[in-house]
Design a protein around this motif. Structure first.
Motif, PDB file in Angstrom:
ATOM      1  N   THR A 137      51.526  24.000 -13.090  1.00  0.00           N
ATOM      2  CA  THR A 137      52.695  23.151 -13.288  1.00  0.00           C
ATOM      3  C   THR A 137      53.987  23.840 -12.869  1.00  0.00           C
ATOM      4  O   THR A 137      54.831  23.238 -12.191  1.00  0.00           O
ATOM      5  N   VAL A 138      54.163  25.105 -13.259  1.00  0.00           N
ATOM      6  CA  VAL A 138      55.426  25.804 -12.996  1.00  0.00           C
ATOM      7  C   VAL A 138      55.676  25.984 -11.495  1.00  0.00           C
ATOM      8  O   VAL A 138      56.779  25.676 -11.012  1.00  0.00           O
ATOM      9  N   PRO A 139      54.719  26.487 -10.688  1.00  0.00           N
ATOM     10  CA  PRO A 139      55.009  26.619  -9.247  1.00  0.00           C
ATOM     11  C   PRO A 139      55.337  25.296  -8.571  1.00  0.00           C
ATOM     12  O   PRO A 139      56.251  25.237  -7.736  1.00  0.00           O
ATOM     13  N   ILE A 140      54.617  24.236  -8.928  1.00  0.00           N
ATOM     14  CA  ILE A 140      54.904  22.941  -8.303  1.00  0.00           C
ATOM     15  C   ILE A 140      56.257  22.415  -8.752  1.00  0.00           C
ATOM     16  O   ILE A 140      57.001  21.799  -7.971  1.00  0.00           O
ATOM     17  N   SER A 141      56.616  22.655 -10.007  1.00  0.00           N
ATOM     18  CA  SER A 141      57.932  22.233 -10.501  1.00  0.00           C
ATOM     19  C   SER A 141      59.057  22.939  -9.748  1.00  0.00           C
ATOM     20  O   SER A 141      60.088  22.332  -9.446  1.00  0.00           O
ATOM     21  N   VAL A 142      58.857  24.210  -9.440  1.00  0.00           N
ATOM     22  CA  VAL A 142      59.855  24.939  -8.657  1.00  0.00           C
ATOM     23  C   VAL A 142      59.959  24.351  -7.250  1.00  0.00           C
ATOM     24  O   VAL A 142      61.062  24.252  -6.679  1.00  0.00           O
ATOM     25  N   MET A 143      58.840  23.918  -6.680  1.00  0.00           N
ATOM     26  CA  MET A 143      58.854  23.330  -5.343  1.00  0.00           C
ATOM     27  C   MET A 143      59.643  22.033  -5.313  1.00  0.00           C
ATOM     28  O   MET A 143      60.231  21.676  -4.281  1.00  0.00           O
ATOM     29  N   PHE A 144      59.672  21.295  -6.424  1.00  0.00           N
ATOM     30  CA  PHE A 144      60.449  20.055  -6.476  1.00  0.00           C
ATOM     31  C   PHE A 144      61.926  20.324  -6.206  1.00  0.00           C
ATOM     32  O   PHE A 144      62.613  19.489  -5.615  1.00  0.00           O
ATOM     33  N   ARG A 145      62.422  21.447  -6.665  1.00  0.00           N
ATOM     34  CA  ARG A 145      63.821  21.807  -6.417  1.00  0.00           C
ATOM     35  C   ARG A 145      63.979  22.614  -5.130  1.00  0.00           C
ATOM     36  O   ARG A 145      65.045  22.596  -4.510  1.00  0.00           O
ATOM     37  N   PHE A 146      62.928  23.324  -4.738  1.00  0.00           N
ATOM     38  CA  PHE A 146      63.025  24.243  -3.610  1.00  0.00           C
ATOM     39  C   PHE A 146      63.201  23.505  -2.283  1.00  0.00           C
ATOM     40  O   PHE A 146      64.091  23.834  -1.486  1.00  0.00           O
ATOM     41  N   LEU A 147      62.369  22.495  -2.032  1.00  0.00           N
ATOM     42  CA  LEU A 147      62.400  21.813  -0.740  1.00  0.00           C
ATOM     43  C   LEU A 147      63.720  21.097  -0.479  1.00  0.00           C
ATOM     44  O   LEU A 147      64.298  21.249   0.606  1.00  0.00           O
ATOM     45  N   PRO A 148      64.267  20.299  -1.419  1.00  0.00           N
ATOM     46  CA  PRO A 148      65.578  19.683  -1.144  1.00  0.00           C
ATOM     47  C   PRO A 148      66.697  20.706  -0.966  1.00  0.00           C
ATOM     48  O   PRO A 148      67.598  20.507  -0.144  1.00  0.00           O
ATOM     49  N   THR A 149      66.631  21.815  -1.733  1.00  0.00           N
ATOM     50  CA  THR A 149      67.665  22.839  -1.601  1.00  0.00           C
ATOM     51  C   THR A 149      67.592  23.516  -0.240  1.00  0.00           C
ATOM     52  O   THR A 149      68.626  23.822   0.371  1.00  0.00           O
ATOM     53  N   ILE A 150      66.385  23.745   0.249  1.00  0.00           N
ATOM     54  CA  ILE A 150      66.206  24.348   1.572  1.00  0.00           C
ATOM     55  C   ILE A 150      66.792  23.441   2.644  1.00  0.00           C
ATOM     56  O   ILE A 150      67.460  23.897   3.590  1.00  0.00           O
ATOM     57  N   ARG A 151      66.577  22.160   2.503  1.00  0.00           N
ATOM     58  CA  ARG A 151      67.117  21.216   3.489  1.00  0.00           C
ATOM     59  C   ARG A 151      68.642  21.238   3.496  1.00  0.00           C
ATOM     60  O   ARG A 151      69.268  21.257   4.561  1.00  0.00           O
ATOM     61  N   GLU A 152      69.242  21.246   2.321  1.00  0.00           N
ATOM     62  CA  GLU A 152      70.699  21.293   2.237  1.00  0.00           C
ATOM     63  C   GLU A 152      71.245  22.602   2.802  1.00  0.00           C
ATOM     64  O   GLU A 152      72.286  22.615   3.478  1.00  0.00           O
ATOM     65  N   GLU A 153      70.541  23.700   2.533  1.00  0.00           N
ATOM     66  CA  GLU A 153      71.005  25.004   3.017  1.00  0.00           C
ATOM     67  C   GLU A 153      70.944  25.074   4.540  1.00  0.00           C
ATOM     68  O   GLU A 153      71.872  25.583   5.191  1.00  0.00           O
ATOM     69  N   TYR A 154      69.872  24.547   5.128  1.00  0.00           N
ATOM     70  CA  TYR A 154      69.765  24.558   6.590  1.00  0.00           C
ATOM     71  C   TYR A 154      70.846  23.695   7.228  1.00  0.00           C
ATOM     72  O   TYR A 154      71.428  24.057   8.253  1.00  0.00           O
TER      73      TYR A 154
END
Length: 243
Positions: A137-154
């Motif tokens: 649960t924890v790694p997938i939960s982090v991915m929920f925030r990780f992917l949109p943040t990566i897109r904004e950063e790029y």
């Protein structure tokens, strides 16, 4: 335990429970990747491939829906039309990869639908209902925030480099230096920050987590599960008897 929130990230017309979305992702991916495409099964495979298109329409993502449909149709029809006229080496290196991508794209788009319409609280609450271990649960939960943040950063790095007129496609070396290097450094920092945020929120706590999110099955979930049962009651016998 308090469970109340506005359902989902978007004002979506089809409101599904996160567990139903996970079931759809699993069924579509397994059917298209592991299933057969011989005879009638090839036409039945179009049904799960059409599901992401319908969900994108329900989210009013008309541009994304048309792009997905166009890419899938071109890959599906183009490979069948070009295979007889291309050399074997080209078919193995390129045509086969494109044909296999038609089996991956629908599952990837369902994953996008899951991430874009499900909040972290809803996902964690659903996993707790299913008694899934925190190690998943924890790694997938982090991915929920990780992917949109990566897109904004790029996007931010791209705009900054355009402002400085540096790192265009005309000079690939400078593009890697001025865009990809800052982006990759930001990715490492973002990953560490999100991991620390997850620990601060107590996602890995062994105690039962309290959340303010209401999840549950509705008649939309019942309808989706019923359609899945109808589809596989036809698909599985055909796949078994053809063997």
């Amino acid at each position: 335990m308090m469970r109340y929130c506005v359902y989902g990230k978007n004002n979506q017309s089809i409101k599904l429970d996160p567990r139903t979305k996970l079931l759809l992702c699993l069924c579509i991916s397994v059917t298209l990747i592991a299933g057969s495409s011989a005879g009638v099964l090839r036409y039945l495979n179009y049904i799960p491939a059409l599901v992401p298109f319908l969900f994108m329409i329900s989210l009013k993502k008309y541009k994304n829906a048309l792009i997905y449909l166009a890419v899938y149709v071109v890959c599906e029809i183009g490979t069948s039309a070009l295979v007889p006229y291309l050399p074997d080496a080209v078919n193995i290196l390129f045509t086969g990869v494109i044909a296999f991508s038609t089996r991956l794209i629908p599952g990837a788009m369902m994953g996008w639908f899951l991430f874009s319409t499900t909040t972290v609280s809803e996902f964690v609450a659903a996993m707790d209902r299913m008694h899934v271990t925190k190690k998943i649960t924890v790694p997938i939960s982090v991915m929920f925030r990780f992917l949109p943040t990566i897109r904004e950063e790029y996007t931010a790095v791209q705009k900054a480099m355009r402002l400085r007129e540096a790192g265009s496609f005309r000079n690939p070396v400078k593009m890697l230096e001025y865009r990809m290097v800052p982006f990759l450094m930001s990715v490492v920092s973002i990953g560490n920050d999100l991991a620390a945020s997850a620990l601060t929120r107590g996602l890995d706590s062994p105690c039962r987590r309290t959340n303010m999110c209401r999840i549950g099955f509705t008649w939309w979930d019942v309808a989706v599960v019923a359609l899945l049962i109808i589809f596989y009651s036809c698909y599985i016998p055909i796949a078994v008897f053809r063997r």
